[in-house]
Structures are given as structure tokens and as C-alpha cells.
Design a protein around this motif. Structure first.
Motif, PDB file in Angstrom:
ATOM      1  N   VAL A  46      42.202  45.491  47.886  1.00  0.00           N
ATOM      2  CA  VAL A  46      41.767  44.386  47.025  1.00  0.00           C
ATOM      3  C   VAL A  46      40.854  43.461  47.829  1.00  0.00           C
TER       4      VAL A  46
ATOM      5  N   CYS B 276      39.017  47.782  45.119  1.00  0.00           N
ATOM      6  CA  CYS B 276      38.205  47.055  44.131  1.00  0.00           C
ATOM      7  C   CYS B 276      37.755  45.728  44.711  1.00  0.00           C
TER       8      CYS B 276
ATOM      9  N   ALA C  39      45.142  37.824  40.533  1.00  0.00           N
ATOM     10  CA  ALA C  39      44.940  39.220  40.958  1.00  0.00           C
ATOM     11  C   ALA C  39      46.274  39.860  41.322  1.00  0.00           C
TER      12      ALA C  39
ATOM     13  N   VAL D 276      37.375  41.881  43.485  1.00  0.00           N
ATOM     14  CA  VAL D 276      37.840  41.017  42.396  1.00  0.00           C
ATOM     15  C   VAL D 276      36.720  40.032  42.067  1.00  0.00           C
TER      16      VAL D 276
ATOM     17  N   TYR E 163      37.599  43.757  37.819  1.00  0.00           N
ATOM     18  CA  TYR E 163      37.806  44.503  39.063  1.00  0.00           C
ATOM     19  C   TYR E 163      36.745  45.599  39.111  1.00  0.00           C
TER      20      TYR E 163
END
Ligand SMILES: Nc1nc2c(ncn2[C@@H]2O[C@H](COP(=O)(O)O[C@H]3[C@@H](O)[C@H](n4cnc5c(=O)[nH]c(N)nc54)O[C@@H]3COP(=O)(O)O)[C@@H](O)[C@H]2O)c(=O)[nH]1
Length: 535
Positions: A354, A299, A339, A301, A285
């Protein structure tokens, strides 16, 4: 579970070595067979010689000795000696003997001076007759043996065998087994086995480096052929060279075949397929940081793959492989599922944004929408961003429709690597996105006035006019960060903040970074910062 991995080279070498397990027994069989054939031929030939001598004895020597007339060596006797010598095959050099002296021979005729039998000729009584059924004596001599009937002797040797016997690796002997006693009748016999016990009619055995065959074909009389394996192998230099070359070729063929087999079984795409199935792919991440508050707001992924042999394969290598092998949906689904699980486990779900990377076909086929619906609980959907690249633009209308559907879920859509490829205004106007990520190639060197800086300025203008948020990727230095701040770019991502991190480290990073920020905005921190800036 322990991972077992052999490289292509190891697999090939293994196959080559394994081939030795086929080749070596084959070679041994080949050599043994050739030794068998050799021994058999020799024993056959000796049979012929043995029976030939016996036949000549019965047919010629014995009748002749009985028919000799007085006086010794008279013309009639001499004529008979020569005729018989001519007719018999295995006996020759017929001679009349009286009182231990040779008086005449088929070759010389009557000797002017009778010759005493050589010492070795008179020692024959120490020898046991090989052809004992002949009921006579065999006389051991240097290289020849003589056989006696009455007043006649004839010489026999092993004319054919002697040629063969001259081979250094071969030994040959005949044995008489009278009274179970071992007696050699072969000239120069030096075989070390003197307590030999031959029981059967025909047998082979291996003893002390010798490969031995025996055959007892005449009553109580056996022939023995021994091959000194080491010397034999050494003597077969040409054959061995050819065999070694063949072995090398066969091993090479096995090596290549092993390598090919390996690449079809263990090819990276196959390993990747297995890796996906076995959840071998892990996630990192990378923090996305607010330019204004320095807080980690989210973040990206990023997938990581440690292949079965333990070495990590770069996404730049395996992502194209995923695309080429129809594994896009499997990867995206695995990334999404993992995730969610990891972020939830570390209390970050619903706390940070995300961003998930997608493949063009994920969007076009509507898979991404189904995937998010299936794996992301509805209330968390607004925390998710789908990153699409310009490669995603196949059919613009279709893309726009699918992007709309994603956004309708509450998910945000971001254009990744903006500025590379063929990004244009038309595309950006057709699809409604929430965010543009400026590719890191434009950030490198942007701190100095340059063409790149103008491009970034243009992208900033564009984003402003479209009312979309900007993320600057690949921030590696404080100067680059300072520059993007001057352009009011909202978010930044790059090694300056942090490299992509495994989930525990990322969770720690978020906690630490956001705690620092909270401290920095406390009255006490503010005062320190103020003092620092005044200084
Ligand atoms: N569809 C999917 N694509 C994926 C997934 N996981 C990764 N990828 C794509 O692979 C490409 C290479 O990714 P990676 O090696 O992980 O590199 C990323 C970052 O590590 C790197 N990065 C970030 N900051 C910096 C920096 O400051 N300097 C620097 N030299 N590199 C940096 O950039 C990569 C992220 O790029 P992008 O996605 O374009 O934002 C890459 O294209 C990934 O997208 C996946 O699960 N699915």
C-alpha cells in the motif's frame, strides 16, 4: 445524509430575490405614504374651501341678501354686490334673481335683457345641500355650483381643487349624508361607488383597485378622495423609473453581497474542511503490477473528493488547497485510516503493498511516523510504502533523519515523480530510499528512441547503482510496457493496467488479475502460450 448545496450564483440570485421582500414592502409603503399625503392635502384643502364657502356665506352672501333694497339692481345694491364679490374669497359672481331671471351681476352690472336662469340652475332642488348647515340650496351646474340666499345667488367652484382634479387617476367628491342619503355635489362626478356608507369622521380603505380616503368635517358633509391605483402607478412613470433603477441597484448589491457571503461560507477550502470532517473524501486504489509476473503486487492510494454539490474536484485542484489551508495532516490521517479500514474489509490488508502519498511537512515534522504508528497495526507496517516527492526536500539532514525513522518502522520509502523538479544524486545519496517512481512525463513517447529514453536509461543506471527498485508510472500502452520490460524495471503502474479503482473494484481486479496469472502459469496455459508464440 442528503447534501444540500447552492452554487455561488444561486446564492447571489437568492439574496437578490430575498431583497425584493424588503424592497417591495418599502416601495408599497412609500407609494402608500405619498398617496396618504396627497389625500390628506386634498382633504385639508377641501376643508378650507368648504369652511371658506360657509364663512363667505355667513359673512357676505346672507347679510347682503338681507340688506338688498328695492328696486332690484339699484346702484346701492350693485355697489354692494361688487364690494362683496371683491371681498369674499370662495364666492363670486353675485347676482340678483327675480322670478327665475338674473337681473344684474356683480360683473356685468344691470343686464339690459334679464337672463333666465340656465336649466341646470333651476334643477338645484334635486340636489341636497352639501353645506346643509347653511340651510340653503346648492345649485349644480356644469363645472360650477351656485348657492342661493333669498334673492341673491353667488357662484362657487373649486378653483384650487379643479387643477388637481384634472389628474386622470384622481377622483374627488363631496357627499351630503342627510337622511343617510348619498348625494354628490361635485361636478362631473363619476365615481362608481354609489352605495357608499361612510360612517366615521375619517377613514381610508381599499376597494376595487381604488384607494379611498374620506373625512367628514362639516356636519353631515363628507369629502372623499379616491385614487385609482393602477392609473396612479402608471402616471408615476418618472418616479417608477427611478424606483426601478434603485431596485435594480439594490438587487445587484444584494447579489454581490450574496456571492461574497457564499464564497466566505461555501468556499472550496471551507467545503474541503467540512468534507474532511464529515469523511466525504473517498479513496481510489491504482494497481501496481509486477513486470515479470504481471501480478498485482500493490496499489497507490489516491484521494477523491466529491464536493457537496456532487461535482468531483480533481486532486490537482484540492491537494494544493489542502497544503494552503493547513489541512495536510488531517488529509493524510484520514487517507491512512480509511485505507486500513477498506483494505481490511476486502481482505487485502497484508496481501498487497500500500503506497500512501505524503506532503513534505508530513515527513519533516515527524507526523507521518506518528500517523503510521497510530493507525497501522505493527505487523502490517512492512506492507506500507510512503511516497515522498522531491518537494519534500527542505532540510536534507532533517529529511534523511525522518526517512530513516520511517524505514526503521519497517515502512518502505519511495521517491515519487522522479525526474521532475531538482532530483539529484546528492539527494538520493543522502536519503536512503527503497524505491524510485519514474514520472509519467518520461514514459510518454519512451517507446521510440528519444531524449526521454536516454533519461529513463540514466535513471535505470542510477537505481541500479543505488540498489533501489524502480516503478514506471503512467504506462498507457503495450509498447511502453514492452519498453520498460527491456530495461528490467520491476514494477509498472498506469492506465494500461487499470485506472485508479474504488475498493470493491480494486479487490475484484486483484483477484481476477492474479487468478489469470495463476492460470497462465499452469501447465495447460504454458502449453497454449508456447503454441501461440510458435505460431
Ligand atoms: N499527498 C497526497 N497527494 C495525493 C493524494 N491523492 C492524490 N494525490 C496527488 O494528487 C495528484 C493527482 O492525483 P490523481 O488525479 O489521482 O492522479 C493520479 C493518477 O490517476 C494518475 N495516473 C496514474 N496512471 C496514469 C496514466 O497512465 N495516465 C495518466 N494520464 N495519469 C495517470 O497519476 C496520478 C498519480 O500520480 P503520482 O502520485 O505522482 O504517482 C498526484 O500528484 C497525486 O499524488 C493523497 O491522498 N495525498
Amino acid at each position: 445524509m442528503a447534501k444540500l448545496y447552492v452554487s455561488q450564483k444561486q446564492f447571489g440570485v437568492g439574496a437578490a430575490i430575498a431583497s425584493l421582500f424588503i424592497i417591495v414592502p418599502l416601495l408599497a409603503l412609500l407609494l402608500t405614504q405619498s398617496a396618504h399625503r396627497f389625500q390628506d392635502a386634498l382633504l385639508d384643502r377641501n376643508d378650507t374651501v368648504g369652511t371658506g364657502i360657509a364663512r363667505d356665506f355667513h359673512q357676505f352672501l346672507k347679510p347682503l341678501s338681507e340688506s338688498l333694497s328695492q328696486p332690484a339692481c339699484n346702484p346701492d345694491n350693485l355697489r354692494k354686490l361688487r364690494q362683496t364679490d371683491f371681498r369674499s374669497k370662495y364666492l363670486s359672481y353675485y347676482a340678483e334673481v327675480r322670478d327665475g331671471h338674473i337681473l344684474c351681476t356683480s360683473y356685468e352690472g344691470k343686464l339690459a335683457n334679464p337672463v333666465a336662469l340656465p336649466a341646470e340652475y333651476v334643477q338645484f332642488d334635486a340636489e341636497t345641500a352639501i353645506l346643509n348647515d347653511l340651510n340653503t340650496e346648492v345649485i349644480q351646474t356644469q363645472g360650477t355650483a351656485a348657492i342661493r340666499a333669498g334673492n341673491l345667488i353667488a357662484v362657487f367652484d373649486y378653483p384650487e381643487l379643479s387643477n388637481t382634479i384634472s389628474k386622470s387617476w384622481l377622483d374627488y367628491a363631496s357627499y351630503s349624508l342627510i337622511n343617510n342619503q348619498f348625494t354628490s355635489v361635485k361636478p362631473f362626478y363619476t365615481h362608481p361607488l354609489n352605495d357608499i356608507n361612510i360612517s366615521g369622521n375619517s377613514e381610508r380603505w381599499f376597494e376595487g383597485g381604488y384607494y379611498i380616503a374620506s373625512r367628514c368635517s362639516i356636519q353631515n358633509s363628507c369629502d372623499l378622495v379616491s385614487i385609482d391605483i393602477l392609473s396612479y402607478v402608471k402616471s408615476q412613470q418618472l418616479t417608477l423609473t427611478v424606483l426601478l433603477m434603485l431596485t435594480a441597484m439594490v438587487m445587484w448589491a444584494f447579489y454581490r453581497a450574496g456571492c461574497n457571503l457564499h464564497s466566505s461560507i461555501f468556499s472550496l477550502p471551507n467545503q474541503l474542511r467540512a468534507g474532511l470532517k464529515n469523511n466525504e473524501l473517498t479513496l481510489h486504489y491504482q494497481p501496481i503490477v509486477s513486470t515479470t509476473s504481471s501480478e498485482v503486487i500493490g496499489c497507490e492510494v489516491l484521494c477523491r473528493w466529491h464536493a457537496a454539490d456532487g461535482h468531483s474536484v480533481s486532486p490537482d485542484t484540492f491537494i494544493p488547497m489542502v497544503e494552503d489551508n493547513g489541512l495536510c495532516e488531517a488529509l493524510t490521517e484520514s487517507v491512512t485510516r480509511t485505507a486500513i479500514k477498506e483494505l481490511k474489509l476486502h481482505g487485502l490488508l497484508g496481501k498487497v503493498r500500500v503506497a500512501i502519498n505524503t506532503f513534505p511537512e508530513d515527513i519533516e515534522s515527524g507526523f507521518m511516523k506518528r500517523n503510521l504508528n497510530r493507525h497501522v497495526p505493527e505487523r502490517y507496517l512492512p506492507w506500507f510504502t510512503v511516497e515522498i516527492t522531491e518537494k519534500s526536500v527542505g532540510n536534507l539532514d532533517n529529511l534523511a533523519k525522518n526517512v530513516d525513522q520511517l524505514r526503521a518502522l519497517g515502512v518502505q520509502v519511495s521517491v515519487d515523480d522522479f525526474g521532475t523538479g531538482f532530483s539529484n544524486l546528492e539527494t538520493l545519496q543522502a536519503i536512503k530510499v527503497d524505491q524510485i517512481k519514474i514520472d509519467r512525463s518520461f514514459i510518454i513517447g519512451v517507446e521510440k528512441p528519444s531524449l526521454k529514453r536516454s533519461i529513463v536509461d540514466n535513471i535505470c543506471q542510477l537505481a541500479k547503482s543505488l540498489n533501489v527498485r524502480l516503478v514506471a508510472e503512467g504506462i498507457e500502452t503495450a509498447q511502453q510496457l514492452e519498453f520498460v520490460k527491456t530495461r528490467n524495471i520491476a514494477l509498472t503502474q498506469g492506465y494500461f493496467h487499470s485506472k485508479p479503482l474504488a475498493i470493491p473494484d480494486f479487490a475484484q481486479f486483484v483477484a481476477q488479475q492474479n487468478r489469470n496469472n495463476a492460470d497462465a502459469t499452469s501447465p495447460q496455459s504454458k502449453r497454449i502460450l508456447q503454441q501461440a508464440s510458435q505460431a
